[in-house]
Design a protein around this motif. Structure first.
Motif, PDB file in Angstrom:
ATOM      1  N   GLU A  60      -3.015  33.978  30.447  1.00 41.33           N
ATOM      2  CA  GLU A  60      -1.634  34.305  30.098  1.00 41.33           C
ATOM      3  C   GLU A  60      -1.101  35.251  31.168  1.00 41.33           C
ATOM      4  O   GLU A  60      -1.803  36.180  31.592  1.00 41.33           O
ATOM      5  CB  GLU A  60      -1.592  34.987  28.727  1.00 41.33           C
ATOM      6  CG  GLU A  60      -0.210  35.321  28.239  1.00 41.33           C
ATOM      7  CD  GLU A  60       0.585  34.093  27.834  1.00 41.33           C
ATOM      8  OE1 GLU A  60       1.826  34.157  27.915  1.00 41.33           O
ATOM      9  OE2 GLU A  60      -0.018  33.078  27.447  1.00 41.33           O
ATOM     10  N   VAL A  61       0.126  35.009  31.624  1.00 38.70           N
ATOM     11  CA  VAL A  61       0.752  35.851  32.639  1.00 38.70           C
ATOM     12  C   VAL A  61       2.039  36.416  32.061  1.00 38.70           C
ATOM     13  O   VAL A  61       2.884  35.679  31.565  1.00 38.70           O
ATOM     14  CB  VAL A  61       1.065  35.054  33.933  1.00 38.70           C
ATOM     15  CG1 VAL A  61       1.774  35.937  34.938  1.00 38.70           C
ATOM     16  CG2 VAL A  61      -0.216  34.479  34.518  1.00 38.70           C
ATOM     17  N   ILE A  62       2.164  37.740  32.119  1.00 38.51           N
ATOM     18  CA  ILE A  62       3.353  38.437  31.626  1.00 38.51           C
ATOM     19  C   ILE A  62       4.022  39.086  32.832  1.00 38.51           C
ATOM     20  O   ILE A  62       3.466  40.012  33.430  1.00 38.51           O
ATOM     21  CB  ILE A  62       2.969  39.500  30.584  1.00 38.51           C
ATOM     22  CG1 ILE A  62       2.180  38.846  29.439  1.00 38.51           C
ATOM     23  CG2 ILE A  62       4.199  40.230  30.078  1.00 38.51           C
ATOM     24  CD1 ILE A  62       1.346  39.817  28.642  1.00 38.51           C
ATOM     25  N   LYS A  63       5.205  38.588  33.204  1.00 36.89           N
ATOM     26  CA  LYS A  63       5.920  39.133  34.360  1.00 36.89           C
ATOM     27  C   LYS A  63       6.535  40.485  33.987  1.00 36.89           C
ATOM     28  O   LYS A  63       7.233  40.595  32.991  1.00 36.89           O
ATOM     29  CB  LYS A  63       7.030  38.190  34.805  1.00 36.89           C
ATOM     30  CG  LYS A  63       6.538  36.859  35.347  1.00 36.89           C
ATOM     31  CD  LYS A  63       5.783  37.010  36.622  1.00 36.89           C
ATOM     32  CE  LYS A  63       6.669  36.803  37.814  1.00 36.89           C
ATOM     33  NZ  LYS A  63       5.954  36.880  39.068  1.00 36.89           N
ATOM     34  N   LYS A  64       6.246  41.516  34.779  1.00 32.34           N
ATOM     35  CA  LYS A  64       6.854  42.828  34.589  1.00 32.34           C
ATOM     36  C   LYS A  64       8.046  43.001  35.518  1.00 32.34           C
ATOM     37  O   LYS A  64       9.010  43.653  35.182  1.00 32.34           O
ATOM     38  CB  LYS A  64       5.832  43.926  34.853  1.00 32.34           C
ATOM     39  CG  LYS A  64       4.733  43.991  33.802  1.00 32.34           C
ATOM     40  CD  LYS A  64       3.783  45.114  34.084  1.00 32.34           C
ATOM     41  CE  LYS A  64       4.497  46.425  33.868  1.00 32.34           C
ATOM     42  NZ  LYS A  64       3.654  47.596  34.021  1.00 32.34           N
ATOM     43  N   SER A  65       7.949  42.439  36.706  1.00 31.87           N
ATOM     44  CA  SER A  65       9.012  42.483  37.702  1.00 31.87           C
ATOM     45  C   SER A  65       8.717  41.369  38.694  1.00 31.87           C
ATOM     46  O   SER A  65       7.769  40.605  38.514  1.00 31.87           O
ATOM     47  CB  SER A  65       9.043  43.840  38.411  1.00 31.87           C
ATOM     48  OG  SER A  65       7.913  44.000  39.238  1.00 31.87           O
ATOM     49  N   ASN A  66       9.498  41.312  39.770  1.00 32.53           N
ATOM     50  CA  ASN A  66       9.229  40.266  40.759  1.00 32.53           C
ATOM     51  C   ASN A  66       8.000  40.576  41.617  1.00 32.53           C
ATOM     52  O   ASN A  66       7.538  39.727  42.370  1.00 32.53           O
ATOM     53  CB  ASN A  66      10.459  40.004  41.635  1.00 32.53           C
ATOM     54  CG  ASN A  66      10.869  41.224  42.429  1.00 32.53           C
ATOM     55  OD1 ASN A  66      10.414  42.333  42.172  1.00 32.53           O
ATOM     56  ND2 ASN A  66      11.749  41.027  43.386  1.00 32.53           N
ATOM     57  N   LYS A  67       7.430  41.791  41.486  1.00 32.96           N
ATOM     58  CA  LYS A  67       6.255  42.162  42.271  1.00 32.96           C
ATOM     59  C   LYS A  67       5.045  42.545  41.413  1.00 32.96           C
ATOM     60  O   LYS A  67       3.975  42.810  41.950  1.00 32.96           O
ATOM     61  CB  LYS A  67       6.580  43.324  43.202  1.00 32.96           C
ATOM     62  CG  LYS A  67       7.578  42.951  44.286  1.00 32.96           C
ATOM     63  CD  LYS A  67       7.816  44.101  45.222  1.00 32.96           C
ATOM     64  CE  LYS A  67       8.831  43.701  46.288  1.00 32.96           C
ATOM     65  NZ  LYS A  67       9.059  44.774  47.238  1.00 32.96           N
ATOM     66  N   HIS A  68       5.228  42.598  40.099  1.00 29.34           N
ATOM     67  CA  HIS A  68       4.144  43.001  39.201  1.00 29.34           C
ATOM     68  C   HIS A  68       4.023  42.024  38.037  1.00 29.34           C
ATOM     69  O   HIS A  68       5.033  41.581  37.496  1.00 29.34           O
ATOM     70  CB  HIS A  68       4.412  44.392  38.620  1.00 29.34           C
ATOM     71  CG  HIS A  68       4.424  45.484  39.634  1.00 29.34           C
ATOM     72  ND1 HIS A  68       5.532  45.781  40.394  1.00 29.34           N
ATOM     73  CD2 HIS A  68       3.466  46.348  40.016  1.00 29.34           C
ATOM     74  CE1 HIS A  68       5.254  46.788  41.202  1.00 29.34           C
ATOM     75  NE2 HIS A  68       3.997  47.147  40.984  1.00 29.34           N
ATOM     76  N   GLU A  69       2.791  41.741  37.657  1.00 28.73           N
ATOM     77  CA  GLU A  69       2.553  40.931  36.475  1.00 28.73           C
ATOM     78  C   GLU A  69       1.266  41.398  35.806  1.00 28.73           C
ATOM     79  O   GLU A  69       0.396  41.987  36.445  1.00 28.73           O
ATOM     80  CB  GLU A  69       2.489  39.443  36.799  1.00 28.73           C
ATOM     81  CG  GLU A  69       1.388  39.033  37.736  1.00 28.73           C
ATOM     82  CD  GLU A  69       1.475  37.562  38.155  1.00 28.73           C
ATOM     83  OE1 GLU A  69       2.590  37.011  38.231  1.00 28.73           O
ATOM     84  OE2 GLU A  69       0.409  36.978  38.401  1.00 28.73           O
ATOM     85  N   VAL A  70       1.166  41.149  34.499  1.00 32.84           N
ATOM     86  CA  VAL A  70      -0.040  41.444  33.750  1.00 32.84           C
ATOM     87  C   VAL A  70      -0.708  40.110  33.450  1.00 32.84           C
ATOM     88  O   VAL A  70      -0.059  39.184  32.967  1.00 32.84           O
ATOM     89  CB  VAL A  70       0.273  42.193  32.442  1.00 32.84           C
ATOM     90  CG1 VAL A  70      -0.991  42.392  31.619  1.00 32.84           C
ATOM     91  CG2 VAL A  70       0.942  43.526  32.728  1.00 32.84           C
ATOM     92  N   ARG A  71      -1.992  40.034  33.749  1.00 32.36           N
ATOM     93  CA  ARG A  71      -2.745  38.806  33.477  1.00 32.36           C
ATOM     94  C   ARG A  71      -3.795  39.093  32.399  1.00 32.36           C
ATOM     95  O   ARG A  71      -4.492  40.102  32.456  1.00 32.36           O
ATOM     96  CB  ARG A  71      -3.445  38.291  34.731  1.00 32.36           C
ATOM     97  CG  ARG A  71      -2.478  37.806  35.778  1.00 32.36           C
ATOM     98  CD  ARG A  71      -3.212  37.154  36.922  1.00 32.36           C
ATOM     99  NE  ARG A  71      -2.287  36.794  37.999  1.00 32.36           N
ATOM    100  CZ  ARG A  71      -2.644  36.172  39.104  1.00 32.36           C
ATOM    101  NH1 ARG A  71      -3.910  35.832  39.291  1.00 32.36           N
ATOM    102  NH2 ARG A  71      -1.757  35.879  40.023  1.00 32.36           N
ATOM    103  N   VAL A  72      -3.870  38.185  31.445  1.00 33.25           N
ATOM    104  CA  VAL A  72      -4.876  38.247  30.391  1.00 33.25           C
ATOM    105  C   VAL A  72      -5.751  37.014  30.570  1.00 33.25           C
ATOM    106  O   VAL A  72      -5.261  35.885  30.470  1.00 33.25           O
ATOM    107  CB  VAL A  72      -4.222  38.245  28.993  1.00 33.25           C
ATOM    108  CG1 VAL A  72      -5.285  38.326  27.909  1.00 33.25           C
ATOM    109  CG2 VAL A  72      -3.203  39.377  28.859  1.00 33.25           C
TER     110      VAL A  72
END
Length: 67
Positions: free
Chosen positions: A2-14
């Protein structure tokens, strides 16, 4: 994964991972590395053992309800 975009340069991956022969869930911030033209993992995150997943989910649900 699962990928959660925080911004155009940061994301959280589960994602499910294997480390040292053990399976776990990794929740980690990845950042865009311009020189590699790809995302790379940071030290910001947590690795959860399978027997801890239910407690983590319960905690997240409880925190969401408190918002």
């Amino acid at each position: 994964m699962e990928v959660i975009k925080k911004s155009n340069k940061h994301e959280v991956r589960v994602e499910a991972i294997e480390y040292g022969g053990r399976r776990a869930i990794d929740v980690r911030v990845w950042v865009w590395a311009k020189e590699k033209e790809d995302y790379i993992p940071t030290r910001r995150g947590v690795t959860v053992q399978p027997d801890q997943v239910d407690s983590l989910i319960s905690g997240l649900i409880e925190a969401k309800e408190d918002l």
